[in-house]
Design a protein around this motif. Sequence first.
Motif, PDB file in Angstrom:
ATOM      1  N   SER A  19      21.454  85.403  40.828  1.00 11.11           N
ATOM      2  CA  SER A  19      20.033  85.732  40.817  1.00 11.11           C
ATOM      3  C   SER A  19      19.563  85.855  39.377  1.00 11.11           C
ATOM      4  O   SER A  19      20.335  86.146  38.466  1.00 11.11           O
ATOM      5  CB  SER A  19      19.762  87.034  41.576  1.00 11.11           C
ATOM      6  OG  SER A  19      20.302  88.128  40.879  1.00 11.11           O
ATOM      7  N   LYS A  27      16.409  87.757  37.285  1.00  8.74           N
ATOM      8  CA  LYS A  27      15.347  88.740  37.413  1.00  8.74           C
ATOM      9  C   LYS A  27      14.792  89.040  36.030  1.00  8.74           C
ATOM     10  O   LYS A  27      15.552  89.244  35.085  1.00  8.74           O
ATOM     11  CB  LYS A  27      15.888  90.028  38.052  1.00  8.74           C
ATOM     12  CG  LYS A  27      14.873  91.094  38.292  1.00  8.74           C
ATOM     13  CD  LYS A  27      15.533  92.280  38.971  1.00  8.74           C
ATOM     14  CE  LYS A  27      14.515  93.338  39.291  1.00  8.74           C
ATOM     15  NZ  LYS A  27      15.133  94.489  39.950  1.00  8.74           N
ATOM     16  N   GLU A  28      13.471  89.090  35.918  1.00  7.29           N
ATOM     17  CA  GLU A  28      12.838  89.411  34.655  1.00  7.29           C
ATOM     18  C   GLU A  28      12.906  90.915  34.439  1.00  7.29           C
ATOM     19  O   GLU A  28      12.550  91.714  35.303  1.00  7.29           O
ATOM     20  CB  GLU A  28      11.378  88.950  34.649  1.00  7.29           C
ATOM     21  CG  GLU A  28      10.680  89.225  33.331  1.00  7.29           C
ATOM     22  CD  GLU A  28       9.262  88.732  33.317  1.00  7.29           C
ATOM     23  OE1 GLU A  28       8.607  88.944  32.288  1.00  7.29           O
ATOM     24  OE2 GLU A  28       8.799  88.157  34.306  1.00  7.29           O
ATOM     25  N   LYS A  61      18.706  83.255  43.705  1.00 13.09           N
ATOM     26  CA  LYS A  61      17.517  84.035  44.047  1.00 13.09           C
ATOM     27  C   LYS A  61      16.730  84.306  42.777  1.00 13.09           C
ATOM     28  O   LYS A  61      17.284  84.782  41.791  1.00 13.09           O
ATOM     29  CB  LYS A  61      17.910  85.352  44.718  1.00 13.09           C
ATOM     30  CG  LYS A  61      18.575  85.167  46.057  1.00 13.09           C
ATOM     31  CD  LYS A  61      18.924  86.481  46.667  1.00 13.09           C
ATOM     32  CE  LYS A  61      19.667  86.254  47.990  1.00 13.09           C
ATOM     33  NZ  LYS A  61      20.067  87.521  48.590  1.00 13.09           N
ATOM     34  N   LEU A  62      15.449  84.005  42.812  1.00 13.81           N
ATOM     35  CA  LEU A  62      14.574  84.240  41.673  1.00 13.81           C
ATOM     36  C   LEU A  62      13.661  85.418  41.993  1.00 13.81           C
ATOM     37  O   LEU A  62      13.013  85.440  43.033  1.00 13.81           O
ATOM     38  CB  LEU A  62      13.731  82.996  41.373  1.00 13.81           C
ATOM     39  CG  LEU A  62      14.501  81.730  41.020  1.00 13.81           C
ATOM     40  CD1 LEU A  62      13.539  80.576  40.796  1.00 13.81           C
ATOM     41  CD2 LEU A  62      15.358  81.951  39.792  1.00 13.81           C
ATOM     42  N   HIS A  63      13.642  86.408  41.104  1.00 15.69           N
ATOM     43  CA  HIS A  63      12.809  87.593  41.274  1.00 15.69           C
ATOM     44  C   HIS A  63      11.764  87.615  40.163  1.00 15.69           C
ATOM     45  O   HIS A  63      12.090  87.920  39.016  1.00 15.69           O
ATOM     46  CB  HIS A  63      13.659  88.874  41.218  1.00 15.69           C
ATOM     47  CG  HIS A  63      14.753  88.899  42.232  1.00 15.69           C
ATOM     48  ND1 HIS A  63      14.520  89.189  43.560  1.00 15.69           N
ATOM     49  CD2 HIS A  63      16.083  88.636  42.134  1.00 15.69           C
ATOM     50  CE1 HIS A  63      15.661  89.135  44.216  1.00 15.69           C
ATOM     51  NE2 HIS A  63      16.626  88.798  43.376  1.00 15.69           N
ATOM     52  N   ASP A  64      10.523  87.274  40.478  1.00  9.47           N
ATOM     53  CA  ASP A  64       9.399  87.260  39.523  1.00  9.47           C
ATOM     54  C   ASP A  64       9.666  86.348  38.333  1.00  9.47           C
ATOM     55  O   ASP A  64       9.296  86.656  37.202  1.00  9.47           O
ATOM     56  CB  ASP A  64       9.082  88.681  39.035  1.00  9.47           C
ATOM     57  CG  ASP A  64       8.628  89.581  40.163  1.00  9.47           C
ATOM     58  OD1 ASP A  64       7.997  89.054  41.104  1.00  9.47           O
ATOM     59  OD2 ASP A  64       8.899  90.796  40.099  1.00  9.47           O
ATOM     60  N   VAL A  65      10.347  85.226  38.560  1.00 15.58           N
ATOM     61  CA  VAL A  65      10.643  84.256  37.499  1.00 15.58           C
ATOM     62  C   VAL A  65      10.278  82.876  38.030  1.00 15.58           C
ATOM     63  O   VAL A  65      10.624  82.526  39.159  1.00 15.58           O
ATOM     64  CB  VAL A  65      12.140  84.295  37.104  1.00 15.58           C
ATOM     65  CG1 VAL A  65      12.445  83.255  36.047  1.00 15.58           C
ATOM     66  CG2 VAL A  65      12.527  85.673  36.623  1.00 15.58           C
TER      67      VAL A  65
END
Length: 123
Positions: A118, A120-121, A87-91
């Motif tokens: 995941s 996450k930035e 899962k990529l969060h804002d990347v």
Amino acid sequence: MTILTAGLGEHLPVGEAAVLALLGYAVVFFGIVLLMAVVMTMGRVFIARDKKAAAIKEAAHAAAQAAAAAAPAAPKPVAPGTAGELKLHDVEPRTAAMLMAIVADKMGKPLNELRFISIKEVK
């Protein structure tokens, strides 16, 4: 009736002036026809050259396809294991791929042996 020629100070009869004008028109018309012939000839030369280049390119393409069809492609080896879901969060995916490669390099392990859940930035 006579016509005064420009700058010469001579008088020409109308008949001679008409013949002189027709000769001038004929010379200009001949020059235009000659120029048109040169342009058309050059056009045909360039078209023939382009057709020849296209035929050579097509023959090379056909030879390459025949060579590719003759030699079966070797299957690419697939790394064992799977990384699972990520899962990529804002990347961006490209940034995530770089991060995963850096982590695998620093740990000295192949990427397929690591599992990333995941990314996450942190701001």
